[in-house]
Design an enzyme around this catalytic site. Sequence first.
Site, PDB file in Angstrom:
ATOM      1  N   GLY A  93      -2.249  22.022  -8.986  1.00 22.77           N
ATOM      2  CA  GLY A  93      -3.563  22.744  -9.450  1.00 22.77           C
ATOM      3  C   GLY A  93      -3.860  23.229 -10.740  1.00 22.77           C
ATOM      4  O   GLY A  93      -2.976  22.479 -11.605  1.00 22.77           O
ATOM      5  N   HIS A 130     -12.838  39.261  -1.169  1.00 23.61           N
ATOM      6  CA  HIS A 130     -13.838  38.867  -1.934  1.00 23.61           C
ATOM      7  C   HIS A 130     -15.215  39.521  -1.126  1.00 23.61           C
ATOM      8  O   HIS A 130     -15.330  39.161   0.021  1.00 23.61           O
ATOM      9  CB  HIS A 130     -14.091  37.417  -2.364  1.00 23.61           C
ATOM     10  CG  HIS A 130     -14.799  37.190  -3.297  1.00 23.61           C
ATOM     11  ND1 HIS A 130     -16.256  37.291  -3.173  1.00 23.61           N
ATOM     12  CD2 HIS A 130     -14.739  36.627  -4.632  1.00 23.61           C
ATOM     13  CE1 HIS A 130     -16.935  36.743  -4.285  1.00 23.61           C
ATOM     14  NE2 HIS A 130     -15.871  36.450  -5.043  1.00 23.61           N
ATOM     15  N   SER A 183     -20.398  32.489  -5.083  1.00 27.34           N
ATOM     16  CA  SER A 183     -20.167  33.109  -6.169  1.00 27.34           C
ATOM     17  C   SER A 183     -20.467  34.554  -6.518  1.00 27.34           C
ATOM     18  O   SER A 183     -21.458  35.025  -6.074  1.00 27.34           O
ATOM     19  CB  SER A 183     -20.559  32.294  -7.341  1.00 27.34           C
ATOM     20  OG  SER A 183     -20.345  32.965  -8.444  1.00 27.34           O
ATOM     21  N   ARG A 217     -14.643  43.733  -7.177  1.00 28.13           N
ATOM     22  CA  ARG A 217     -14.478  43.232  -5.812  1.00 28.13           C
ATOM     23  C   ARG A 217     -14.064  44.193  -4.796  1.00 28.13           C
ATOM     24  O   ARG A 217     -14.738  44.192  -3.705  1.00 28.13           O
ATOM     25  CB  ARG A 217     -13.581  42.005  -5.829  1.00 28.13           C
ATOM     26  CG  ARG A 217     -14.299  40.820  -6.708  1.00 28.13           C
ATOM     27  CD  ARG A 217     -13.379  39.663  -6.988  1.00 28.13           C
ATOM     28  NE  ARG A 217     -14.075  38.525  -7.615  1.00 28.13           N
ATOM     29  CZ  ARG A 217     -13.335  37.329  -7.679  1.00 28.13           C
ATOM     30  NH1 ARG A 217     -12.243  37.337  -7.526  1.00 28.13           N
ATOM     31  NH2 ARG A 217     -14.315  36.534  -8.579  1.00 28.13           N
ATOM     32  N   HIS A 269      -9.416  36.148  -0.126  1.00 25.21           N
ATOM     33  CA  HIS A 269      -9.916  35.141  -1.313  1.00 25.21           C
ATOM     34  C   HIS A 269      -8.573  34.921  -2.025  1.00 25.21           C
ATOM     35  O   HIS A 269      -8.532  33.651  -2.499  1.00 25.21           O
ATOM     36  CB  HIS A 269     -10.956  35.825  -2.241  1.00 25.21           C
ATOM     37  CG  HIS A 269     -11.304  35.002  -3.331  1.00 25.21           C
ATOM     38  ND1 HIS A 269     -11.814  33.722  -3.033  1.00 25.21           N
ATOM     39  CD2 HIS A 269     -11.421  35.200  -4.661  1.00 25.21           C
ATOM     40  CE1 HIS A 269     -12.256  33.208  -4.358  1.00 25.21           C
ATOM     41  NE2 HIS A 269     -11.837  34.049  -5.014  1.00 25.21           N
TER      42      HIS A 269
END
Lengths: 220, 257, 637
Positions: free
Chosen positions: C42, C266, C284, C330, C401
Amino acid sequence: MNRATRFWRSTVGKKIVMAVSGIIMIGFLILHAAGNLQIFESSAKLNTYSAFLHGPANELLWVVRIVLFVAVIAHIVSAYQLTMLDRAARPVPYAQKKLQAATIGSRTMRVGGVLLALFIVLHILHFTTLTLQPAPMAAGDVYGNAIASFRIWWVTAFYVIAMIALGLHLYHGAWSSARTLGFEQGHSDPFHRPVAVTLAVLIWAGFTIVPVAVFFHWIS
Amino acid sequence: MNLTLRVWRQAGPKAPGRMVEYKAADISPEASFLEMMDVVNETLTLRGDEPIAFDHDCREGICGMCSMMINGVAHGPNRGTATCQLHMRSFEDGALIYIEPWRVRAFPVVKDLCVDRSALDRIVAAGGFITAATGGAQDANSVLVSKADADLAMDAAACIGCGACAAACPNGSASLFTGAKISHLGQLPQGQPERYRRALAMVEQHDAEGFGGCTLHGECQLACPKEISIDTIARMHRDFLVGAATTREERSGSGVG
Amino acid sequence: MELRARVPEGPIEQKWDSHRFEMKLVNPANKRKYTIIVVGTGLAGGSAAATLAELGYNVKCFCFQDSPRRAHSIAAQGGINAAKNYQNDGDSIYRLFYDTVKGGDFRSREANVYRLAQISVNIIDQCVAQGVPFAREYGGLLANRSFGGAQVSRTFYARGQTGQQLLLGAYQALERQIGKGMVQMYPRTEMLDLVVIDGVARGIVTRNLVTGAIESHAADAVILGSGGYGNVFYLSTNAKGSNATAIWRAYKRGAAFANPCFTQIHPTCIPKSGEYQSKLTLMSESLRNDGRVWVPLKKGDTRSPDTIPAEERDYFLERRYPSFGNLVPRDVASRAAKSICDEGRGVGTTGLGVYLDFASAIERVGEATIRERYGNLFEMYQRITDENPYKVPMRIYPAVHYTMGGLWVDYNLMSTIPGLHVIGEANFSDHGANRLGASALMQGLADGYFIVTNTIADYLATAKLPPVDTSRGEFRDAEAHVAARTKRFLAAKGTRTVDSFHRELGNLMWEYCGMSRTAEGLQTALEKIPKLREEFWRDVNVPGSADTLNQALEKAGRVADFFELAELMCLDALERRESCGGHFREEYRTPDGEALRDDEHFAYVAAWEYAGDGARPVLNKEPLTFDYVHLAQRSYK
């Protein structure tokens, strides 16, 4: 490996060869069609034009012939090699495959190309060398030869069919050769092809009209 | 919903494969295509059969792992949609669905619906980058990029590397993939120094992998889950042509004193 | 276990600089003599592998996907923060540092966070040089937006695909090194064990997912960039393959696991629609810039949203947090949505959802502007739900998330096992108890491009590493251990699929260790999880064999590790008797229901040490001190 070899070995290089040779042939077709259309003016006009090509312009004619010959061979060889590469790229076929974008033009490029190659050979044997004479023909009398040949239904039919193949070939080829040479048209739909459609229709019509007009006695 | 599936089963890269029929019962139309496959696999497992191997990961249309030919169309019937974002409401109840792996020589089948797409990685390794070793960069705003160029580059950079373009191409060509990367980098000022070299190297690698050539059918653009335009292929052709015409052979051994 | 954070002395602004000077270097000619293993490709792993190879090390890089480009960083949408202050709106390194420490609810290490803020500016430079097509203004300069409630515009973005573009930048740099032969890439290969020799990490054991071959790889150092463990909850926004196996195996070989209970929920995800659901999709966070969150005032109001008049709507975020409104962080937004749904005022068929309504934004700026801002997100929403968000409000619900917890690392990003470095989401270091939006990409790339690539030289130059190859007994033992485990899964031949166990575990974790936690619930979970785990080993059905691609077998291994990790998460959550960031204990809250930290007793990193199967892990504490950002109650009212 030198540059030319690298170029020729790649699929894109071969495509560029096809595009360039194709464009040369399109140029020739426009001139050829324009020449043919003189048949509508008078027999003298057409025959004079022919005499000019074979007389004063003979050297030029041969240059054109050589260029065309090279173009046709290059076009065919690269088409053949690309076809083989493309076939090898999918050894196992799909059980089901639907086409979404391919046009009748793009799908018939190969079979149409073979037909056109055959047509070119027969056409040369017919009108250039006068080897094939479906009706009695005479050297120098292009007008008379055309009238004599196109009054025969199967000759006209063959030419008409071949010109359909040519139109389809151009509908895809005129558009794709420009893209192969890297031209973007800046239109939001990349399949948009006004120039190719115009060329294909004009060239198809320009060639088709002659045998059809002769056959239906619009010209006598 | 109840469906009949005809799925390609192949035990391994060398094993022979065939289409096998399965029933998918009681599928919610709200389920995604892959969730439908999950349900089928649960049933297969519980009745002692081996589940169908298929590639998938993010399931939100961005990783590019999922790869199914659904009823003869790469990623199924919906435009601009990867298999994982296709939902069962796009199918009729009682439908017969063909599910096959990508079929391209350069993507050998690993198992069932999984194929090996490392050919795409090798195309990138051949030149699909800008040489910029970590640490040497100048301030980000010292390179100006017009919005139009940045947008065009981004359009091409959206490629998820799924391979649908090659799978859908009647010639098995990965030109859209290759062209997208060449366009992305070639559109930006940072990509200029390597632009033509990149195009030559990537096209050569594309061919060496056994992909076919592009005849501009345009199938790839319609199969692409990111709807990348075949304009990128034109740009690849142009960069290749300029590269072939202008690139000098690289001289080695010119060393530093 | 002694936790030595090795934070350099000196003022915070100078720590990283002076540390870089004090660290030992590896002579350029010697770099090629070292082999470094990187697990994961990643943002963190990919950038580290590429950079290490550029520096001249031999790198072996592993990922379970079929290509390094598919790592889950690719799914990040919103953007990446950097303290460039290109907008001249008062941003600075110090402000980014301050916001991140505060946003993390004072449970992160100040020195690490400061370094992260410093490096953020280099990341943007690096990515632009690589050709990442960030959004631009017409004049050609980089565009920024404000994100996740930040009061400055410091977020760089590439449409809604920032993670993808950053990852492709790192991937391309990595492929360049693969092409040059500097990196040996092992795709479709999963790390299943860490090999520790004489107390030092010296290699890994992997399974080739295509052939099933179990293989050993020796190295001078190992770097894990294998991501987070959100999939412990079964339903999360993570990719299906995201797993904790690499870090969990390392934990069982002696690496301490820090703050496992810090998970981020999230707020703006598409709600679950049925039992077959396999994952949740994130929308998003930027949607909250224009969308207004509401539910009906009355319980059980099933009228369609457009027929509910304004006075019968409860815009609960605006009501409860007048100054931040819909843009609260969040954790706060998620908890508010949950409490509303717990009251029975949730919307949708499941009752687990709240509206995110764009009607007033469309009225204000027009549909075209909204389309330009969020077009791709609206499309994605419609594709999944078959509802048109321009016409009807979106339904959203929180989902797991990100995991702030991870393997404990010192300032050099080295775990408690010498030679084992941990980067990106897999470590615990920078986000404390809550991560701010657009900070994960920043951390992954800071770790991978700039930090571990420097600090590892110090380790290699100072550690006395005798040559080791894979013929050592430790490798043989680890291989045997991995093979035996694989065999055990296949031999169980039970009656339940791996997914059914995973789903059940996920439900348990969501119920008891999700958005809000109680001592009672956590104790229940700690009773239920071992029972379920025992049933899993006894009754799982893993079809197929070990010598081919076997996705059920891969899942079984990952789920087995999730079972053990789940227990540790609950234990950590139980032990942390305070509320902070994403960790909300119902017993510890202010009178108006907000998270109540207990800095006197819990301002520490909980680093858990494995003590053998069945034994209670040992809790080690790294105290946290705050010399620059003053401890304060977060308030968004």
